[in-house]
Design an enzyme around this catalytic site. Structure first.
Site, PDB file in Angstrom:
ATOM      1  N   GLU A 329     -29.687  47.892   5.995  1.00 63.82           N
ATOM      2  CA  GLU A 329     -29.103  48.515   7.190  1.00 63.82           C
ATOM      3  C   GLU A 329     -29.868  48.102   8.444  1.00 63.82           C
ATOM      4  O   GLU A 329     -30.056  48.891   9.364  1.00 63.82           O
ATOM      5  CB  GLU A 329     -29.072  50.039   7.056  1.00 63.82           C
ATOM      6  CG  GLU A 329     -28.195  50.528   5.922  1.00 63.82           C
ATOM      7  CD  GLU A 329     -27.999  52.026   5.954  1.00 63.82           C
ATOM      8  OE1 GLU A 329     -26.863  52.466   6.194  1.00 63.82           O
ATOM      9  OE2 GLU A 329     -28.991  52.750   5.741  1.00 63.82           O
ATOM     10  N   CYS A 413     -23.266  59.751   9.076  1.00 63.70           N
ATOM     11  CA  CYS A 413     -24.211  59.922  10.180  1.00 63.70           C
ATOM     12  C   CYS A 413     -23.614  59.467  11.508  1.00 63.70           C
ATOM     13  O   CYS A 413     -23.973  59.995  12.565  1.00 63.70           O
ATOM     14  CB  CYS A 413     -25.501  59.158   9.899  1.00 63.70           C
ATOM     15  SG  CYS A 413     -25.251  57.438   9.420  1.00 63.70           S
TER      16      CYS A 413
END
Length: 648
Positions: A329, A413
């Site tokens: 990520e 998120c």
């Protein structure tokens, strides 16, 4: 309580930095133009539907502290981590985003929903102040045993940011007091003192939240903890190694192999490259910048500047997206910027916006706010659909139609992050220092500013970003000495002009800001004009994916071509180097936007006779096309998209 960090620091003459303080977002009203509809959509659609998703997906069930926990909403992964470990962070961000809307737009239903969550959090909080729904309900004996992987301080940090926002919006202290008790517990547990753990969370977030808390409470312990957590990061031997051994694990078995994943491979002041998980890096850098000011610490600012130069010079997408790899990520190597497999997480772009705004607070330089603007109109805004309830986690720059927006994500998120960015937008437009007003962003709004007791009403009338004409009118009770610091966008080059009450005034930008000073009176009118030509952008030769390609930009807006507009995959489109590209406002495109229209060429498959290869290049046929703002892609039917277009 103290209302300003500057009241707790030494006089400006003795400091390395002076801070331009952000204007309270509630004092900036977007009463028209581009951002009005976005803020209304987030307030009226996004906030309510996100709470609904939290209920439907089983997130709120984790706060039922009186009953045994039910089945996991998110199963344990092979790494030993469940997304459910940090569900609390999603409550925190949702509360924060919702709170930003409440002061100017009271909503008893939303406020009641927040109060219900707060009541459950307070009820479940352990006697010593510890607060994490996963460990309290499922594994209380394992709390603080795996800071490397399980996000305990990260989750508390987002709850803390939500508590500060809710207190500032409503004046209610209940949630704030809950989180102060949680911070007291962390202070009692962690630190350099004998008997305490010398640990810090691998996922940064609480550090910047603690600075927000300090600016509300004035409690030096809150600033001291934030400082220690940043200073301790990356110190060797690694706390994460010791912690793993205490769990009976071999530190070498770490799934991400190196602590660069968490920016914990060396002390922060020694880091020269942005590495690891992109969101974590941006949260860390935001905290470092806050602490550079609060502690008058130039060494943190120097480190942040080195890392900003590395990010923007070698690792940033043209859209302001960052972090090319889904594997971590985050970051891989310099100039690795793949388009179709770009990760470019929405959260990372939002967090980059947080960092850029903080850098501009202590160093008024357009390089930071230019990047903030790029993120805002492109890499972050692309993360939310025009309907306000569909999202992207990854923000690719090329697709063959496989990328579609979703209502909720396995790890959600990003929806709450983009929501809190948009709902707090006003604070990014203006900062003040003494009698100075720094204007960072442009868009139709009315701002009511308090400059050391002097009231200033500043109104922007503009169709920006679709048009480069901006009217700024001043409302004053009496003639007032003011200095306006006006950002001259880097993309407009020398094409900026200004008048004051109809008279031409010279613009001599310093670090991207032009200063207009004098005694202003009520009704004075400043007009700005920024040229907005259609620009062709070319990537550094080391970005191999973009060789022979061009990206289109007009003003702060990056464009893409979608199959929906040209009837074929844009991967077959070719642009001539001298092709005219005309901007046109399309009122029917997703609420209205400027599109770019031009003549290109389509690479035809004629003559391949069913084969993949031949010795002659494909024939090129004339092909009219139009490009739309990148942030609006994937709002219509499924189809291919491309930002970087082939040049003939």
């Amino acid at each position: 309580m103290s209302s300003s960090a500057s009241e707790k620091t030494s006089p400006a003459s003795a400091r390395s930095f002076e801070r331009y303080v952000p204007v309270d977002h509630t004092r900036v009203a977007f009463d028209g133009g581009f951002w009005k509809s976005w803020q209304e959509t987030v307030r009226d659609v996004t906030i309510p539907t996100q709470h609904k998703r939290l209920e439907e997906e089983g997130f709120l069930e984790v706060l039922d502290f009186d009953n045994p926990p039910g089945p996991l909403a998110r199963p344990i992964q092979p790494s030993g981590l469940s997304m459910q470990h940090f569900f609390d962070s999603d409550f925190g961000k949702w509360i924060e985003a919702a709170s930003y809307t409440l002061k100017n737009h009271p909503n008893p239903d939303i406020e009641a929903k927040i109060d219900a969550i707060v009541e459950k959090l307070e009820h479940g909080q352990m006697q010593d102040g510890y607060l994490n729904s996963w460990f309290i309900r499922r594994e209380p004996e394992k709390r603080w045993t795996n800071l490397r992987d399980l996000h305990e301080m990260y989750s508390m940090g987002h709850l803390l940011e939500g508590a500060v926002a809710y207190f500032e919006a409503t004046g209610k202290r209940r949630f704030l007091d809950v989180m102060i008790r949680a911070v007291d517990h962390i202070i009692d547990t962690f630190g350099p003192e004998p008997g305490k753990l010398r640990g810090y969370d691998a996922h940064e977030e609480i550090e910047l939240a603690l600075v927000k808390l300090y600016r509300v409470t004035g409690d030096p312990r809150h600033l001291k903890l934030a400082t220690w957590l940043v200073d301790e990061r990356g110190q060797m031997p690694s706390y994460f190694d010791d912690e793993a051994r205490r769990r009976g694990e071999d530190p070498a078995d770490y799934v991400f192999e190196t602590y660069a994943y968490s920016q914990a491979h060396k002390p922060v002041r020694e880091q020269t490259e942005v590495v690891g998980h992109a969101v974590r890096a941006m949260y860390l850098l935001s905290a470092m910048t806050d602490l550079a000011f609060e502690n008058d610490d130039p060494t943190l600012k120097d480190a942040a500047d080195r890392l900003f130069a590395d990010l923007t010079g070698r690792q940033l997408y043209v859209t302001g997206g960052l972090g090319p790899s889904g594997a971590n990520e985050g970051f891989t190597r310099a100039f690795d910027l793949p388009n179709e497999t770009a990760y470019a997480e929405t959260c990372a772009a939002v967090a980059l916006g947080f960092w850029c705004s903080r850098m501009a607070e202590i160093d008024l330089d357009g390089k930071y706010t230019d990047q903030l603007e790029t993120v805002l109109f492109n890499g972050a805004l692309s993360g939310i659909a025009r309907d306000g309830e569909h999202y992207f986690y990854e923000n690719v720059l090329e697709s063959h139609g496989q990328n579609r927006r979703w209502k909720w994500h396995y790890c959600p998120c990003c929806p709450t992050n983009i929501a809190r960015f948009i709902t707090s937008l006003g604070k990014y437009f203006y900062t003040t220092k003494g009698n100075e007003i720094a204007v960072h962003l442009y868009g139709a709004n009315v701002a009511e500013l308090d400059l050391d007791g002097t009231f200033v009403r500043l109104r922007q009338d503009t169709a920006y970003p679709w048009d480069g004409d901006i009217r700024i009118a001043l409302g004053l009770f009496e003639p007032t000495d003011l200095t306006l610091k006006l950002r001259i966008p880097g993309w407009c080059g020398g094409g900026a002009r200004a008048t004051l009450n109809g008279r031409d005034i010279p613009l001599a930008p310093v670090k991207g800001y032009a200063e207009v000073s004098g005694t202003f009176k009520d009704g004075d009118e400043l007009r700005l004009h920024f040229d907005m030509p259609v620009e062709r952008l070319y990537a550094h030769p080391a970005v191999g994916e973009d060789a022979g390609r061009v990206a289109l930009r007009r003003g702060p807006v990056v464009y893409c071509v979608e199959e929906a507009d040209i009837g074929t995959e844009p991967q077959r489109l070719r642009l001539a180097p001298d092709a005219r590209l005309e901007p046109r406002y399309d009122a029917d495109l997703l609420g209205g936007a400027v599109v770019l229209e031009g003549e290109g060429y389509e690479a035809a498959a004629d003559g391949f006779d069913g084969g993949l290869y031949r010795t002659a290049p494909p024939a090129l046929k004339p092909k009219p096309f139009r490009a739309i703002p990148y942030h609006l892609w994937a709002n219509r039917e499924a189809g291919a998209m491309q930002v970087w277009l082939a040049e003939r």
